[in-house]
Design a protein around this motif. Structure first.
Motif, PDB file in Angstrom:
ATOM      1  N   ILE A   1     -23.961  12.167  49.957  1.00 13.03           N
ATOM      2  CA  ILE A   1     -24.860  11.444  50.868  1.00 13.03           C
ATOM      3  C   ILE A   1     -25.975  10.815  50.024  1.00 13.03           C
ATOM      4  O   ILE A   1     -26.564  11.480  49.148  1.00 13.03           O
ATOM      5  CB  ILE A   1     -25.446  12.398  51.940  1.00 13.03           C
ATOM      6  N   GLY A   2     -26.221   9.539  50.264  1.00  9.42           N
ATOM      7  CA  GLY A   2     -27.345   8.867  49.613  1.00  9.42           C
ATOM      8  C   GLY A   2     -26.991   8.097  48.350  1.00  9.42           C
ATOM      9  O   GLY A   2     -27.850   7.448  47.766  1.00  9.42           O
ATOM     10  N   LEU A   3     -25.731   8.152  47.915  1.00  9.68           N
ATOM     11  CA  LEU A   3     -25.331   7.350  46.742  1.00  9.68           C
ATOM     12  C   LEU A   3     -24.510   6.159  47.237  1.00  9.68           C
ATOM     13  O   LEU A   3     -23.513   6.342  47.945  1.00  9.68           O
ATOM     14  CB  LEU A   3     -24.487   8.158  45.748  1.00  9.68           C
ATOM     15  N   ASP A   4     -24.934   4.941  46.859  1.00  7.56           N
ATOM     16  CA  ASP A   4     -24.147   3.802  47.323  1.00  7.56           C
ATOM     17  C   ASP A   4     -22.953   3.575  46.400  1.00  7.56           C
ATOM     18  O   ASP A   4     -22.838   4.197  45.336  1.00  7.56           O
ATOM     19  CB  ASP A   4     -25.012   2.546  47.505  1.00  7.56           C
ATOM     20  N   ALA A   5     -22.082   2.666  46.830  1.00  4.98           N
ATOM     21  CA  ALA A   5     -20.809   2.458  46.121  1.00  4.98           C
ATOM     22  C   ALA A   5     -20.997   2.007  44.675  1.00  4.98           C
ATOM     23  O   ALA A   5     -20.099   2.181  43.844  1.00  4.98           O
ATOM     24  CB  ALA A   5     -19.967   1.445  46.885  1.00  4.98           C
ATOM     25  N   ASP A   6     -22.170   1.453  44.348  1.00  2.00           N
ATOM     26  CA  ASP A   6     -22.411   0.993  42.972  1.00  2.00           C
ATOM     27  C   ASP A   6     -23.023   2.073  42.084  1.00  2.00           C
ATOM     28  O   ASP A   6     -23.182   1.869  40.876  1.00  2.00           O
ATOM     29  CB  ASP A   6     -23.378  -0.212  42.982  1.00  2.00           C
ATOM     30  N   HIS A   7     -23.375   3.197  42.679  1.00  2.00           N
ATOM     31  CA  HIS A   7     -23.958   4.272  41.860  1.00  2.00           C
ATOM     32  C   HIS A   7     -22.846   4.876  40.994  1.00  2.00           C
ATOM     33  O   HIS A   7     -21.804   5.289  41.523  1.00  2.00           O
ATOM     34  CB  HIS A   7     -24.577   5.338  42.771  1.00  2.00           C
ATOM     35  N   PRO A   8     -23.044   4.951  39.685  1.00  2.00           N
ATOM     36  CA  PRO A   8     -21.959   5.421  38.808  1.00  2.00           C
ATOM     37  C   PRO A   8     -21.458   6.837  39.115  1.00  2.00           C
ATOM     38  O   PRO A   8     -20.360   7.191  38.704  1.00  2.00           O
ATOM     39  CB  PRO A   8     -22.580   5.385  37.402  1.00  2.00           C
ATOM     40  N   GLN A   9     -22.245   7.622  39.840  1.00  2.00           N
ATOM     41  CA  GLN A   9     -21.758   8.969  40.166  1.00  2.00           C
ATOM     42  C   GLN A   9     -21.242   9.085  41.594  1.00  2.00           C
ATOM     43  O   GLN A   9     -20.883  10.180  42.040  1.00  2.00           O
ATOM     44  CB  GLN A   9     -22.859  10.022  39.912  1.00  2.00           C
ATOM     45  N   SER A  10     -21.249   7.952  42.314  1.00  2.00           N
ATOM     46  CA  SER A  10     -20.687   8.026  43.674  1.00  2.00           C
ATOM     47  C   SER A  10     -19.176   8.114  43.532  1.00  2.00           C
ATOM     48  O   SER A  10     -18.598   7.659  42.537  1.00  2.00           O
ATOM     49  CB  SER A  10     -21.080   6.803  44.499  1.00  2.00           C
ATOM     50  N   TYR A  11     -18.529   8.694  44.519  1.00  2.00           N
ATOM     51  CA  TYR A  11     -17.080   8.807  44.474  1.00  2.00           C
ATOM     52  C   TYR A  11     -16.414   7.451  44.747  1.00  2.00           C
ATOM     53  O   TYR A  11     -15.284   7.216  44.319  1.00  2.00           O
ATOM     54  CB  TYR A  11     -16.604   9.909  45.422  1.00  2.00           C
ATOM     55  N   HIS A  12     -17.132   6.555  45.462  1.00  2.00           N
ATOM     56  CA  HIS A  12     -16.625   5.189  45.615  1.00  2.00           C
ATOM     57  C   HIS A  12     -16.442   4.543  44.234  1.00  2.00           C
ATOM     58  O   HIS A  12     -15.420   3.946  43.935  1.00  2.00           O
ATOM     59  CB  HIS A  12     -17.616   4.328  46.423  1.00  2.00           C
ATOM     60  N   TYR A  13     -17.476   4.674  43.433  1.00  2.00           N
ATOM     61  CA  TYR A  13     -17.472   4.073  42.092  1.00  2.00           C
ATOM     62  C   TYR A  13     -16.368   4.706  41.237  1.00  2.00           C
ATOM     63  O   TYR A  13     -15.600   4.015  40.571  1.00  2.00           O
ATOM     64  CB  TYR A  13     -18.850   4.278  41.449  1.00  2.00           C
ATOM     65  N   TYR A  14     -16.314   6.027  41.280  1.00  2.00           N
ATOM     66  CA  TYR A  14     -15.308   6.772  40.516  1.00  2.00           C
ATOM     67  C   TYR A  14     -13.901   6.265  40.859  1.00  2.00           C
ATOM     68  O   TYR A  14     -13.087   5.981  39.975  1.00  2.00           O
ATOM     69  CB  TYR A  14     -15.437   8.264  40.853  1.00  2.00           C
ATOM     70  N   ILE A  47      -7.621   1.393  51.768  1.00  2.00           N
ATOM     71  CA  ILE A  47      -8.441   2.438  51.140  1.00  2.00           C
ATOM     72  C   ILE A  47      -9.472   2.955  52.142  1.00  2.00           C
ATOM     73  O   ILE A  47     -10.191   2.173  52.762  1.00  2.00           O
ATOM     74  CB  ILE A  47      -9.174   1.862  49.909  1.00  2.00           C
ATOM     75  N   HIS A  48      -9.524   4.265  52.293  1.00  2.00           N
ATOM     76  CA  HIS A  48     -10.511   4.863  53.202  1.00  2.00           C
ATOM     77  C   HIS A  48     -11.368   5.870  52.439  1.00  2.00           C
ATOM     78  O   HIS A  48     -10.831   6.767  51.791  1.00  2.00           O
ATOM     79  CB  HIS A  48      -9.817   5.576  54.361  1.00  2.00           C
ATOM     80  N   MET A  49     -12.669   5.676  52.558  1.00  2.00           N
ATOM     81  CA  MET A  49     -13.600   6.624  51.921  1.00  2.00           C
ATOM     82  C   MET A  49     -14.768   6.853  52.868  1.00  2.00           C
ATOM     83  O   MET A  49     -15.209   5.926  53.555  1.00  2.00           O
ATOM     84  CB  MET A  49     -14.113   6.056  50.594  1.00  2.00           C
ATOM     85  N   LEU A  50     -15.274   8.065  52.875  1.00  2.00           N
ATOM     86  CA  LEU A  50     -16.444   8.365  53.708  1.00  2.00           C
ATOM     87  C   LEU A  50     -17.653   7.620  53.150  1.00  2.00           C
ATOM     88  O   LEU A  50     -17.837   7.547  51.933  1.00  2.00           O
ATOM     89  CB  LEU A  50     -16.698   9.877  53.712  1.00  2.00           C
ATOM     90  N   ASN A  51     -18.461   7.091  54.060  1.00  2.00           N
ATOM     91  CA  ASN A  51     -19.633   6.312  53.645  1.00  2.00           C
ATOM     92  C   ASN A  51     -20.877   7.205  53.624  1.00  2.00           C
ATOM     93  O   ASN A  51     -21.420   7.554  54.674  1.00  2.00           O
ATOM     94  CB  ASN A  51     -19.811   5.136  54.616  1.00  2.00           C
ATOM     95  N   GLY A  52     -21.295   7.554  52.427  1.00  2.00           N
ATOM     96  CA  GLY A  52     -22.464   8.423  52.271  1.00  2.00           C
ATOM     97  C   GLY A  52     -23.785   7.731  52.550  1.00  2.00           C
ATOM     98  O   GLY A  52     -24.843   8.358  52.506  1.00  2.00           O
ATOM     99  N   MET A  53     -23.735   6.437  52.826  1.00  2.00           N
ATOM    100  CA  MET A  53     -24.963   5.682  53.121  1.00  2.00           C
ATOM    101  C   MET A  53     -25.131   5.453  54.631  1.00  2.00           C
ATOM    102  O   MET A  53     -26.059   4.772  55.062  1.00  2.00           O
ATOM    103  CB  MET A  53     -24.925   4.314  52.421  1.00  2.00           C
TER     104      MET A  53
END
Ligand code: GLP
Length: 263
Positions: free
Chosen positions: A75-88, A104-110
């Motif tokens: 929660i709180g990391l956007d998709a561009d944050h290098p440690q977000s799972y979206h980014y990974y 592709i489906h991913m939970l949105n922490g934002m």
């Protein structure tokens, strides 16, 4: 439960990738009937992703009719944050293969509405029928996805607060600074994972030996969430020799013997 013991991390990664490829091909997916794959993050699946990318690049595997659901997100990391799972996922897998973005489906922490986000995620899985193969890693404390010890064994997708153990373990990705690790996450539930047709959990290295012991030899207990796999009709644990260190010698022999007899 099927237990596959390989010599080392690399062999586990190769086995997992070949298994995923085999399942996708055997399913003969089409746009109308896609293969639905549940996916993890963490360091364990990196070798598998690399091997899958190679198969795609060599023209041996297509992800055109594969739909994915990831397990969790901070929660709180956007998709561009290098440690977000979206980014990974983007960096380590999706951008290298031919999976359509819409699959592709991913939970949105934002999100501002966690409850709605989690309900929609569950609904979205149901809309596809079910997840055919859910792949996961395991935490040192036996957590799967972000279902920490004490999680309801029938839980659904929801918000979870991380334990101090997980915050410390995951701080290695955040400059070893625990204050940078988000303390809350969105995660599929244990019930969500268990609803999949098949579940493959990977655990490698001696740090995972206790969790692997509880998964295979322990009794089912919410303090070791991975132990619920014993209740799954098609559960697989894939581990390397190091991760078997806390198993009894005869348990290891038993599962190795069974696998030798398989084709
Ligand atoms: C995180 C993830 C889990 C993962 C676990 C182990 O907590 N949410 O899905 O299984 O880490 O990660 P690793 O593979 O890096 O040991």
């Amino acid at each position: 439960m099927r237990v596959i013991i390989k010599n080392n991390y690399n062999d586990c990664s190769q086995w997992a990738a070949h298994y995923v490829a085999y399942k996708i091909k055997a399913f003969r997916p089409t746009a109308k009937k896609p293969f639905v794959l549940g996916l993890p993050t963490g360091s364990t699946p990196l070798g598998m992703y690399k091997a899958l990318i190679e198969m795609y690049q060599q023209g041996k595997l297509s992800f055109e009719n594969v739909v994915t659901f990831n397990m969790d997100e901070y929660i709180g990391l956007d998709a561009d944050h290098p440690q977000s799972y979206h980014y990974y996922m983007q960096e380590n897998f999706f951008k290298h293969i031919n999976i359509p973005k819409a699959n592709i489906h991913m939970l949105n922490g934002m999100t501002k509405d966690y409850t709605k986000e989690c309900e929609l995620y569950e609904q979205s899985i149901k809309n596809y029928g079910k997840i055919h193969l859910f792949i996961g890693g395991v935490g040192e404390d036996g957590h799967i996805a972000f279902n920490e010890p004490g999680s309801s064994l029938s839980s659904r997708t929801r918000v979870k607060t991380l334990t101090q153990d997980t915050i410390v373990a995951n701080s290695r990705f955040f400059d070893n600074d625990t204050s940078k690790v988000p303390h809350t996450v969105l995660t599929v539930g244990i019930g969500t994972v268990m609803d999949a047709e098949e579940v493959l959990i990977m655990g490698t290295g001696n740090k995972k030996a206790r969790a692997i012991h509880h998964a295979i030899e322990g009794s089912i207990n919410h303090m070791w969430p991975i132990s619920i796999l014993q209740m799954h009709q098609h559960g697989i644990i894939l581990c390397d020799e190091e991760a078997t260190r806390e198993l009894r010698a005869d348990t290891v022999c038993y599962f190795k013997d069974i696998e030798k007899q398989k084709f």
